[in-house]
Structure formats: structure tokens, C-alpha cells
Design an enzyme around this catalytic site. Structure first.
Site, PDB file in Angstrom:
ATOM      1  N   ARG A  58       0.829  -1.207   0.000  1.00 32.96           N
ATOM      2  CA  ARG A  58       0.000   0.000   0.000  1.00 32.96           C
ATOM      3  C   ARG A  58       0.856   1.245   0.000  1.00 32.96           C
ATOM      4  O   ARG A  58       0.485   2.268  -0.582  1.00 32.96           O
ATOM      5  CB  ARG A  58      -0.961   0.003   1.192  1.00 32.96           C
ATOM      6  N   GLU A  95       1.952  -4.524  13.931  1.00 35.10           N
ATOM      7  CA  GLU A  95       0.839  -4.477  14.891  1.00 35.10           C
ATOM      8  C   GLU A  95       0.246  -5.889  15.014  1.00 35.10           C
ATOM      9  O   GLU A  95      -0.229  -6.286  16.065  1.00 35.10           O
ATOM     10  CB  GLU A  95      -0.231  -3.492  14.389  1.00 35.10           C
TER      11      GLU A  95
HETATM   12  P1  AMP Z   1       3.530  -0.644  12.082  1.00 35.67           P
HETATM   13  O1  AMP Z   1       4.823  -1.336  11.772  1.00 35.67           O
HETATM   14  O2  AMP Z   1       2.855  -1.261  13.267  1.00 35.67           O
HETATM   15  O3  AMP Z   1       3.688   0.848  12.192  1.00 35.67           O
HETATM   16  O4  AMP Z   1       2.550  -0.961  10.890  1.00 35.67           O
HETATM   17  C1  AMP Z   1       2.555  -0.164   9.785  1.00 35.67           C
HETATM   18  C2  AMP Z   1       2.261  -0.938   8.534  1.00 35.67           C
HETATM   19  O5  AMP Z   1       1.204  -1.886   8.701  1.00 35.67           O
HETATM   20  C3  AMP Z   1       1.863   0.032   7.507  1.00 35.67           C
HETATM   21  O6  AMP Z   1       2.653  -0.200   6.364  1.00 35.67           O
HETATM   22  C4  AMP Z   1       0.391  -0.233   7.258  1.00 35.67           C
HETATM   23  O7  AMP Z   1       0.199  -0.485   5.888  1.00 35.67           O
HETATM   24  C5  AMP Z   1       0.036  -1.458   8.049  1.00 35.67           C
HETATM   25  N1  AMP Z   1      -0.962  -1.239   9.114  1.00 35.67           N
HETATM   26  C6  AMP Z   1      -0.810  -1.492  10.437  1.00 35.67           C
HETATM   27  N2  AMP Z   1      -1.898  -1.238  11.138  1.00 35.67           N
HETATM   28  C7  AMP Z   1      -2.800  -0.797  10.253  1.00 35.67           C
HETATM   29  C8  AMP Z   1      -4.162  -0.359  10.370  1.00 35.67           C
HETATM   30  N3  AMP Z   1      -4.805  -0.318  11.536  1.00 35.67           N
HETATM   31  N4  AMP Z   1      -4.786   0.051   9.244  1.00 35.67           N
HETATM   32  C9  AMP Z   1      -4.137   0.025   8.057  1.00 35.67           C
HETATM   33  N5  AMP Z   1      -2.877  -0.397   7.882  1.00 35.67           N
HETATM   34  C10 AMP Z   1      -2.202  -0.799   8.964  1.00 35.67           C
END
Ligand code: AMP
Length: 171
Positions: A58, A95
Site C-alpha cells: 500500500r 501491529e
Molecule cells: P507498524 O509497523 O505497526 O507501524 O505498521 C505499519 C504498517 O502496517 C503500515 O505499512 C500499514 O500499511 C500497516 N498497518 C498497520 N496497522 C494498520 C491499520 N490499523 N490500518 C491500516 N494499515 C495498517
């Protein structure tokens, strides 16, 4: 134009307990997509960015037009096994789970000013791993431009060594 109205909440995707921020209505809106790229690029127009790095998949949808907007080249950061040439890799926490990111070792010259762009910062683990990959190759990381920041997850703590420009935050 209110971009927040074009972000769709999808509860329990991809796993129970996660509210997924679906940006496809923004990408699908001619005016919304253009506004997103214009506003996201704003603070960096006077910075001599030579490369914009984007994170699969994305992230590519936002990072590639940002590269064109800022007259810069584009660097893909991808999941393992996708990049065809010699790569460097970095593990990170999501996450929802853990994964690894890769970059071509010849993606940039030492000292190049690079802007990292992604769609969402949640825990910050993905962006932190991408910053590590870029810096290990000698990049001068000018900042992170992100459409959505899930501020309640405190991702900035993992990214306290790089300026973050987020358009929309969720407390
Ligand atoms: P993080 O490493 O936890 O900051 O996760 C970020 C990545 O996971 C990003 O590249 C997002 O595309 C995806 N992501 C994580 N949580 C979400 C969410 N609640 N909604 C959309 N995309 C998410």
C-alpha cells in the site's frame, strides 16, 4: 477537502481487534488522491530530496506519486524474496505479527537525501526498519511522510530520531 471522510474503517481486518484504515476510497477519488499527494509533499518542497522510498505494497500507492511530485527517484522496500538484485534485509514487528523488509543494496548513493513515505504508521516498527535499511546504505533520511498516524499506538517512540509529517492522526 476532508480526506478523513474518505478513510474507511474496517473492524477486525486482517485479524480480530484491528481496525484497518482502508485508504482505497482516497486513492479512487481524483480530487482526494491529488490532494493527498499535494499536502503530503508540502513540507518537503524546499528540501533537495533525491529519492523517495516506499514500503510494499500500500505504501507504493502513495510513495511513487510522491517521488514524481518532489522530482525524485523511487526506491521500493519490499517483503523477502521479491527484489531481484542483491539485497540488504531488516526484521521488524508489526501491529499483527512480525516480518522482514528488503532493499536493493545499490538503491542509493551514500549521502543521498531520502524521504520515506508510507500509508499508515501504527506501532512504527515497519517505518523504523525501513529507516535502518536506508541509513545502513548511507542515506541521509530527511523525514517520514505518512498519510495516517495511529497516535494511540505511540509509534513515534520507535522513530524519535527522524521527523514525521502525518496528515491525519487518530487518538
Ligand atoms: P507498524 O509497523 O505497526 O507501524 O505498521 C505499519 C504498517 O502496517 C503500515 O505499512 C500499514 O500499511 C500497516 N498497518 C498497520 N496497522 C494498520 C491499520 N490499523 N490500518 C491500516 N494499515 C495498517
Amino acid at each position: 477537502m476532508d480526506l478523513k471522510q474518505l478513510i474507511r474503517d474496517i473492524p477486525d481486518f486482517p485479524v480480530p481487534g484491528v481496525v484497518f484504515k482502508d485508504i482505497t476510497p482516497v486513492l479512487g477519488s481524483t480530487e482526494g488522491f491529488a490532494e493527498l499527494i499535494r499536502v503530503l509533499a508540502e513540507p518537503f518542497r524546499d528540501t533537495p530530496i533525491t529519492k523517495v522510498a516506499g514500503i510494499e505494497a500500500r505504501g507504493f500507492t502513495v510513495a511513487a506519486p510522491m517521488a514524481l511530485e518532489l522530482n525524485a527517484g523511487f526506491i521500493p522496500i519490499r517483503k523477502p524474496g521479491k527484489l531481484p538484485h542483491e539485497t540488504a534485509s531488516e526484521e521488524y514487528e508489526l501491529e499483527y505479527g512480525s516480518d522482514k523488509l528488503e532493499i536493493h543494496t545499490d538503491a542509493l548513493e551514500k549521502g543521498e537525501k531520502v524521504l520515506l513515505v508510507d500509508d499508515v504508521i501504527a506501532t512504527g516498527g515497519t517505518a523504523a526498519a525501513a529507516v535502518t535499511l536506508l541509513r545502513d546504505l548511507g542515506a541521509d533520511v530527511a523525514g517520514i511522510a505518512v498519510f495516517i498516524e495511529l497516535t494511540f499506538l505511540g509509534g513515534r517512540k520507535a522513530l524519535d530520531n527522524v521527523p514525521i509529517h502525518a496528515i491525519i492522526g487518530y487518538d
